[in-house]
Design an enzyme around this catalytic site. Sequence first.
Site, PDB file in Angstrom:
ATOM      1  N   ASN A  60      40.128  52.591  28.208  1.00  0.00           N
ATOM      2  CA  ASN A  60      38.860  52.327  27.514  1.00  0.00           C
ATOM      3  C   ASN A  60      38.276  50.955  27.887  1.00  0.00           C
ATOM      4  OD1 ASN A  60      37.597  52.031  24.090  1.00  0.00           O
ATOM      5  ND2 ASN A  60      36.669  53.089  25.807  1.00  0.00           N
ATOM      6  N   CYS A  83      39.069  57.806  28.454  1.00  0.00           N
ATOM      7  CA  CYS A  83      39.834  57.518  29.668  1.00  0.00           C
ATOM      8  C   CYS A  83      41.191  56.952  29.247  1.00  0.00           C
ATOM      9  CB  CYS A  83      39.071  56.576  30.603  1.00  0.00           C
ATOM     10  SG  CYS A  83      38.719  54.937  29.924  1.00  0.00           S
ATOM     11  N   ASP A  88      40.376  56.821  38.419  1.00  0.00           N
ATOM     12  CA  ASP A  88      40.636  55.518  37.818  1.00  0.00           C
ATOM     13  C   ASP A  88      40.368  54.400  38.834  1.00  0.00           C
ATOM     14  OD1 ASP A  88      41.672  53.317  36.592  1.00  0.00           O
ATOM     15  OD2 ASP A  88      43.571  54.252  36.028  1.00  0.00           O
ATOM     16  N   CYS A 110      37.270  50.636  31.565  1.00  0.00           N
ATOM     17  CA  CYS A 110      36.536  50.864  32.830  1.00  0.00           C
ATOM     18  C   CYS A 110      35.645  52.106  32.735  1.00  0.00           C
ATOM     19  CB  CYS A 110      37.494  51.011  34.013  1.00  0.00           C
ATOM     20  SG  CYS A 110      38.526  49.559  34.315  1.00  0.00           S
ATOM     21  N   ARG A 111      36.244  53.292  32.824  1.00  0.00           N
ATOM     22  CA  ARG A 111      35.441  54.511  32.956  1.00  0.00           C
ATOM     23  C   ARG A 111      34.718  54.917  31.686  1.00  0.00           C
ATOM     24  NH1 ARG A 111      40.254  58.034  35.110  1.00  0.00           N
ATOM     25  NH2 ARG A 111      41.285  56.509  33.753  1.00  0.00           N
ATOM     26  N   SER A 112      35.435  55.028  30.560  1.00  0.00           N
ATOM     27  CA  SER A 112      34.762  55.576  29.369  1.00  0.00           C
ATOM     28  C   SER A 112      33.708  54.635  28.781  1.00  0.00           C
ATOM     29  CB  SER A 112      35.772  56.053  28.317  1.00  0.00           C
ATOM     30  OG  SER A 112      36.601  55.037  27.862  1.00  0.00           O
TER      31      SER A 112
END
Length: 160
Positions: free
Chosen positions: A13, A10, A127, A15-17
């Site tokens: 690195n 993401c 995001d 939040c999402r990934s």
Amino acid sequence: MNSIAVCFVCLGNICRSPSAEAVMLHQVAQAKLADRIIVDSAGTGDWHIGHPPDDRAQRAAKRRGYDLSALRGRQIAADDFARFDLLIAMDDMNAAALAQICPPEHRDKIRLLMEFATRDDSRVVVDPYFGGDEGFERVLDQCEDACEGLVKALRAQLVV
Ligand code: 4NP
């Protein structure tokens, strides 16, 4: 016996990934493939190198039984394109940033996470950083769906 290495990518690195990494690790363990599928994550940006995942991401994950606390932000590195079999981007901007620095021979390793989803037909994982808690729940819903499909796809590629 072969193994397959995947890296979720993401922007930050945090939040999402890392959320995808934790969900995938859990599903890989449940599928008894922990010794065959290697899982990591990275960001395309450098703002959060060495930082733990965002508190909101950690709290949302913990409510579902995923522990993100040991993860630390890192930026994608040139040798990741050779090390990993798949670089799985959360959105089109992440995929474009990867494509820009990826050696041509590894370009087909770049995929979007939601390509693997089976229930949710959205194209990208949005995001959540500048939004509310519901965004972090949505990220986890999408990761749980897509990682299920990803484990199935990878299992089919593993040589017995
Ligand atoms: P991520 O979210 O890409 O899912 O980790 C973000 C984290 C930090 C920033 C942007 C997105 N930021 O601008 O610092």
